[in-house]
Design a protein around this motif. Structure first.
Motif: not given
Length: 464
Positions: A349-350, A338, A346-347, A277, A341
């Motif tokens: 981070s998820k 960044s 971002r992936s 992030d 999505g």
């Protein structure tokens, strides 16, 4: 005739077992603590965990090292060619950067990377504790299993000696016609039935001995110290059991290495998500510069003018002399891509967020399991302690019963079957006593492992 042959074969097996047991008696004796120390010194998993702990410590230092700028020197040769424009003024140049400095940092990435490495270090430290506790428990369990197996051999031998004495007495009484032949045959059958049990005890002992020395991991062969059986066990209070279990459970939830590991893994996954992030929450600050020398390879410029009025273009194209130069650059870069999505960060981070949820579920599951194990372990410890006291009295009572039964049998007051029953009761009482001691020390070691503590003091503390 068949009974004599069977008796001869069993006797041969008996003396074979005795010879094997005599060899084992020459082995070195280890105390419980020495056995634990030996196992830890030779345990490969424990050594690997210690190396991983050092590796985790180096990762923490590596993150701190990101605050130190890159210092280097550089030498470069450039060749170029162009028909027109600025590049046509020179065929290239030689650059020597005597000192070059590069530095860049994203505050969010640095902070979360540092926290991630610290949490990983603590988790590695707890892994060392976990393996140490499991090794200690395995050693203690196998140690007292070995004692149990060795004591069962002694118990079988004692039973055989009693039955041999019984056969001798019955033989004498049969010779005088005091008892029927059935009693003699019964006494011999009881004696012969003990031989396979002795053989089984010998096999169990060898298995326990092999397992014990396997856990120790030493090239030498050791056996347990039987003198520990002579020590009085420390009594565990059976008052306010529920309150005591709550205290032990609370201690386990604070000290259990596996719980601390999962908690640190949760925090590490949170910081890992924050790292990704930080690419769009923070700009990356950079600074750089160098000091060096440059030598150009200029091309001559034909202006059509000669003489003292010919223009000098050396300021543009340079000359073939070495020139000192330096440069300083400061920048702030914001990676706004960044925010979308589709960006891989971002992936990532998820993915870290999902890892947090997985670890949280593992934490809840382990906490429930620990509570159950603490309750069960403490109950086993209390039960085994009470059983030891009870069986100790039973042994004394059974020994007196055998003495009285033997005298009564010789006096013709009771039958041989009643004497054999009293001897069987003595064997059962001693077996129960040895098993209770084994259960006590095993339960104590298991409870210590479940609480994650380094000593037994809290287990024996009375509830206020």
């Amino acid at each position: 005739m068949k009974i004599k042959i069977l008796f001869f074969l069993n006797t041969a097996v008996f003396y074979f077992c005795l010879s094997a047991y005599a060899v084992s008696s020459e082995m070195k004796i280890l105390s419980v603590q020495d056995a634990v120390n030996t196992a830890l010194a030779n345990n490969h998993d424990y050594k690997i965990a210690e190396l991983k702990l050092k590796q985790a410590d180096e990762k923490v230092k590596a993150v701190w090292g990101e605050l130190f700028p890159v210092l280097e020197s550089e030498a470069a040769l450039t060749r170029q060619s162009a028909e027109k424009g600025f590049m046509s003024l020179s065929d290239g140049q030689v650059d020597i950067k005597l000192v070059q400095l590069k530095f860049g940092i994203n505050p969010g990435i640095f902070y979360n990377s540092l926290q991630l490495s610290r949490k990983s270090y603590v988790a590695s430290k707890e892994e060392v504790r976990r393996i140490r506790a499991e090794t200690e428990f395995a050693v203690i369990k196998s140690y007292f299993s070995l004692i149990l197996a060795e004591e069962m051999i002694a118990l079988r031998k004692e039973s055989i000696d009693l039955l041999k004495s019984n056969v001798k007495d019955v033989q004498n009484m049969y010779s005088t016609g005091s008892i029927p032949k059935f009693d003699l045959l019964q006494a011999k059958v009881q004696l012969n039935s003990q031989q396979p049990l002795l053989l089984e005890s010998e096999n169990n002992y060898r298995t326990a001995l092999d397992l014990f020395n396997y856990i120790l991991g030493s090239t030498e062969t050791f056996k347990a110290d039987l003198s520990i059986l002579e020590k009085n066990i420390q009594k565990v209070s059976d008052e306010d059991i529920n309150k005591k279990i709550e205290i032990l459970t609370s201690a386990a939830l604070k000290n259990r290495p596996e719980l601390i590991q999962i908690e640190k893994n949760i925090q590490a996954s949170q910081h890992k998500g924050n790292i990704y992030d930080s690419y769009y929450l923070w700009p990356t600050f950079s600074a750089g510069g160098y000091y060096g020398m440059t030598k150009s390879d200029p091309n001559s410029i034909d202006t059509g003018i000669s003489g003292p009025f010919a223009p000098d273009f050396s300021q543009l194209s340079g000359d073939d002399q070495w020139q000192n130069n330096w440069q300083v650059r400061v920048a702030a870069t914001y990676r706004w891509g960044s925010l979308f999505g589709a960006d891989s960060n971002r992936s990532f981070s998820k993915e870290a967020d999902l890892s947090v949820k997985q670890n949280q579920e593992e934490l809840l599951k382990l906490k429930r399991l620990i509570s159950i194990n603490i309750s069960s372990g403490y109950s086993k410890l209390i039960t085994s302690g009470l059983t030891i006291a009870s069986q100790k009295e039973n042994v004394e009572t059974a020994e007196e019963g055998v003495r009285i039964a033997r005298e009564s049998f010789r006096a013709g007051v009771i039958k041989n079957s009643e004497l054999l029953t009293s001897e069987f009761a003595l064997t059962s009482a001693k077996t129960g006593y040895i098993n209770a001691i084994n259960s006590y020390y095993t339960a104590l070691a298991e409870l210590k492992k479940e609480t994650g503590l380094t000593d037994y003091s809290i287990i024996f503390e009375k509830v206020n």
